[in-house]
Design an enzyme around this catalytic site. Structure first.
Site, PDB file in Angstrom:
ATOM      1  N   ASN A   9       0.887  -1.161   0.000  1.00 22.33           N
ATOM      2  CA  ASN A   9       0.000   0.000   0.000  1.00 22.33           C
ATOM      3  C   ASN A   9       0.924   1.211   0.000  1.00 22.33           C
ATOM      4  O   ASN A   9       1.433   1.605   1.038  1.00 22.33           O
ATOM      5  CB  ASN A   9      -0.884  -0.016   1.255  1.00 22.33           C
ATOM      6  CG  ASN A   9      -1.723   1.254   1.372  1.00 22.33           C
ATOM      7  OD1 ASN A   9      -1.804   2.032   0.412  1.00 22.33           O
ATOM      8  ND2 ASN A   9      -2.344   1.452   2.518  1.00 22.33           N
ATOM      9  N   LYS A  11       0.310   4.204  -0.471  1.00 19.20           N
ATOM     10  CA  LYS A  11      -0.339   5.433   0.032  1.00 19.20           C
ATOM     11  C   LYS A  11      -0.036   6.604  -0.913  1.00 19.20           C
ATOM     12  O   LYS A  11       0.100   6.383  -2.111  1.00 19.20           O
ATOM     13  CB  LYS A  11       0.100   5.695   1.478  1.00 19.20           C
ATOM     14  CG  LYS A  11      -0.124   4.464   2.364  1.00 19.20           C
ATOM     15  CD  LYS A  11      -0.065   4.739   3.828  1.00 19.20           C
ATOM     16  CE  LYS A  11      -0.293   3.429   4.586  1.00 19.20           C
ATOM     17  NZ  LYS A  11      -0.318   3.584   6.023  1.00 19.20           N
ATOM     18  N   HIS A  95      -9.769   1.322   4.285  1.00 26.64           N
ATOM     19  CA  HIS A  95      -8.539   1.541   5.054  1.00 26.64           C
ATOM     20  C   HIS A  95      -8.825   2.510   6.204  1.00 26.64           C
ATOM     21  O   HIS A  95      -9.583   3.469   6.041  1.00 26.64           O
ATOM     22  CB  HIS A  95      -7.437   2.097   4.148  1.00 26.64           C
ATOM     23  CG  HIS A  95      -6.101   2.070   4.817  1.00 26.64           C
ATOM     24  ND1 HIS A  95      -5.728   3.015   5.737  1.00 26.64           N
ATOM     25  CD2 HIS A  95      -5.070   1.190   4.726  1.00 26.64           C
ATOM     26  CE1 HIS A  95      -4.510   2.723   6.185  1.00 26.64           C
ATOM     27  NE2 HIS A  95      -4.093   1.617   5.588  1.00 26.64           N
ATOM     28  N   GLU A  97      -7.191   4.860   7.429  1.00 23.91           N
ATOM     29  CA  GLU A  97      -6.890   6.277   7.172  1.00 23.91           C
ATOM     30  C   GLU A  97      -8.056   6.974   6.477  1.00 23.91           C
ATOM     31  O   GLU A  97      -8.214   8.185   6.586  1.00 23.91           O
ATOM     32  CB  GLU A  97      -5.596   6.397   6.345  1.00 23.91           C
ATOM     33  CG  GLU A  97      -4.379   6.146   7.215  1.00 23.91           C
ATOM     34  CD  GLU A  97      -3.139   5.682   6.471  1.00 23.91           C
ATOM     35  OE1 GLU A  97      -3.062   5.820   5.238  1.00 23.91           O
ATOM     36  OE2 GLU A  97      -2.230   5.162   7.163  1.00 23.91           O
ATOM     37  N   GLU A 167      -6.051  -4.887  10.258  1.00 19.99           N
ATOM     38  CA  GLU A 167      -5.032  -3.856  10.467  1.00 19.99           C
ATOM     39  C   GLU A 167      -5.366  -3.057  11.725  1.00 19.99           C
ATOM     40  O   GLU A 167      -6.143  -2.093  11.653  1.00 19.99           O
ATOM     41  CB  GLU A 167      -4.998  -2.895   9.285  1.00 19.99           C
ATOM     42  CG  GLU A 167      -4.543  -3.491   7.983  1.00 19.99           C
ATOM     43  CD  GLU A 167      -3.871  -2.427   7.118  1.00 19.99           C
ATOM     44  OE1 GLU A 167      -2.721  -2.635   6.726  1.00 19.99           O
ATOM     45  OE2 GLU A 167      -4.489  -1.388   6.847  1.00 19.99           O
ATOM     46  N   GLY A 173       1.861   2.344  10.794  1.00 23.10           N
ATOM     47  CA  GLY A 173       2.819   3.440  10.708  1.00 23.10           C
ATOM     48  C   GLY A 173       3.503   3.781  12.024  1.00 23.10           C
ATOM     49  O   GLY A 173       4.189   4.803  12.121  1.00 23.10           O
ATOM     50  N   SER A 212       2.794  -2.101  10.408  1.00 25.50           N
ATOM     51  CA  SER A 212       4.230  -2.178  10.711  1.00 25.50           C
ATOM     52  C   SER A 212       4.841  -3.540  10.378  1.00 25.50           C
ATOM     53  O   SER A 212       5.712  -4.025  11.114  1.00 25.50           O
ATOM     54  CB  SER A 212       4.499  -1.784  12.171  1.00 25.50           C
ATOM     55  OG  SER A 212       4.119  -0.429  12.380  1.00 25.50           O
ATOM     56  N   GLY A 233       2.562  -0.946   4.332  1.00 21.70           N
ATOM     57  CA  GLY A 233       2.596   0.476   4.004  1.00 21.70           C
ATOM     58  C   GLY A 233       4.022   0.983   3.957  1.00 21.70           C
ATOM     59  O   GLY A 233       4.713   0.874   2.942  1.00 21.70           O
ATOM     60  N   GLY A 234       4.489   1.518   5.088  1.00 25.77           N
ATOM     61  CA  GLY A 234       5.802   2.162   5.152  1.00 25.77           C
ATOM     62  C   GLY A 234       6.932   1.336   4.556  1.00 25.77           C
ATOM     63  O   GLY A 234       7.766   1.864   3.798  1.00 25.77           O
TER      64      GLY A 234
HETATM   65  P1  PGA Z   1       2.305   0.356   7.742  1.00 26.78           P
HETATM   66  O1  PGA Z   1       0.907   0.610   7.018  1.00 26.78           O
HETATM   67  O2  PGA Z   1       2.899  -0.886   7.151  1.00 26.78           O
HETATM   68  O3  PGA Z   1       3.121   1.601   7.433  1.00 26.78           O
HETATM   69  O4  PGA Z   1       2.031   0.212   9.191  1.00 26.78           O
HETATM   70  C1  PGA Z   1       0.041  -0.450   6.731  1.00 26.78           C
HETATM   71  C2  PGA Z   1      -1.195   0.091   6.061  1.00 26.78           C
HETATM   72  O5  PGA Z   1      -1.576   1.227   6.343  1.00 26.78           O
HETATM   73  O6  PGA Z   1      -1.810  -0.595   5.237  1.00 26.78           O
END
Ligand code: PGA
Length: 252
Positions: A9, A11, A95, A97, A167, A173, A212, A233-234
């Site tokens: 992802n 983002k 998601h 966010e 999640e 994050g 994470s 994500g990150g």
């Molecule tokens: P992250 O994000 O790996 O940075 O924690 C995961 C996500 O938001 O899907």
């Protein structure tokens, strides 16, 4: 036997030159790891680029959101068929966010899930509790409420057309991934909930963990019996790290 699936992802990150380096390295780094499936979800303007580089390869690509409507006066939105036209196989739905900023509700995620499957897309449906909900001990109640909103819209069979992702919001994050045991417990609980409604589907549906996921915890997480891969994500912004997460899934 469920195949592992790793989804990047990305983002709101990336640019044409950086994406090219990332996608080409991913193609090279996963070609010997064909036991698992890999997907890259990019910002909408880069779908064309993802299609040009990944077309014909085993790596799929997708959007990070979409409208539940097919067309109309929805400034700034993208329809399911637009994603399909750019070769998307997947789309992330719900998601946190987007839920947290009020763009998505339980009802709208159910409607989006349905709209995605009608267009032939596979939704990656995200569920998860906030830190306050985790501390209150109501993870099960929250995730089941989110899942039931989709089941209510499309019926339990409809879930078969997508992928689920647990999640926890507190892990996204933050660098504080859920422990493999916690993630396993929640995923096993969610699978058990589906099993009551449809035992075969529960065995076949892929449920990912996200929050994470890094190169140094991927293998442990993905080795848990109910964790079918990760939504990343990150760590998907670091090419080398993401490739090694994919390889961890491909090795299991
Ligand atoms: P992250 O994000 O790996 O940075 O924690 C995961 C996500 O938001 O899907």
């Amino acid at each position: 036997m469920r195949r592992k699936l790793v989804v990047a992802n990305r983002k709101m990150n990336g640019n044409l030159s950086g994406n090219k380096v990332f996608l080409e390295a991913l193609l090279a780094g996963t070609c010997d790891y064909s036991n698992a499936d890999y997907v890259v979800c990019v910002p909408h303007p880069y779908l064309f680029q993802a299609e040009s580089i990944l077309k014909g390869s085993p790596i799929a690509w997708g959007g990070q959101n979409m409208s539940r409507y097919e067309s109309g006066a929805y400034t700034g939105s993208v329809s399911p068929s637009m994603l399909v036209e750019f070769g998307c196989e997947y789309v992330i739905i719900g998601h946190s966010e987007r839920r947290q900023r009020g763009h998505d509700t339980d009802l709208s995620t159910g409607e989006r899930f349905e709209a995605a499957t009608k267009a032939g897309l596979k939704p990656i449906f995200c569920m998860g509790e906030t830190l306050a909900e985790y501390e209150e001990g109501i993870t099960d109640i929250v995730t089941i409420r989110q899942l039931n909103a989709v089941i209510h819209e499309i019926g339990v069979q409809g879930l078969a057309k997508g992928v689920l992702a647990y999640e926890p919001v507190w892990a996204i994050g933050t660098g504080k991934a859920a422990s493999p045991e916690h993630a396993q417990n929640v995923l096993s609980f969610l699978r058990g909930h589906i099993e009551v409604l449809d035992a075969e589907l529960a065995q076949n549906i892929r449920i990912l963990y996200g929050g994470s996921v890094k190169a140094d915890n991927a293998e442990k997480l993905f080795s848990m019996p109910d964790i079918d891969g990760g939504l990343v994500g990150g760590a998907s912004l670091n090419t080398e790290e993401f490739v090694s997460i994919c390889q961890a899934a491909g090795r299991i």
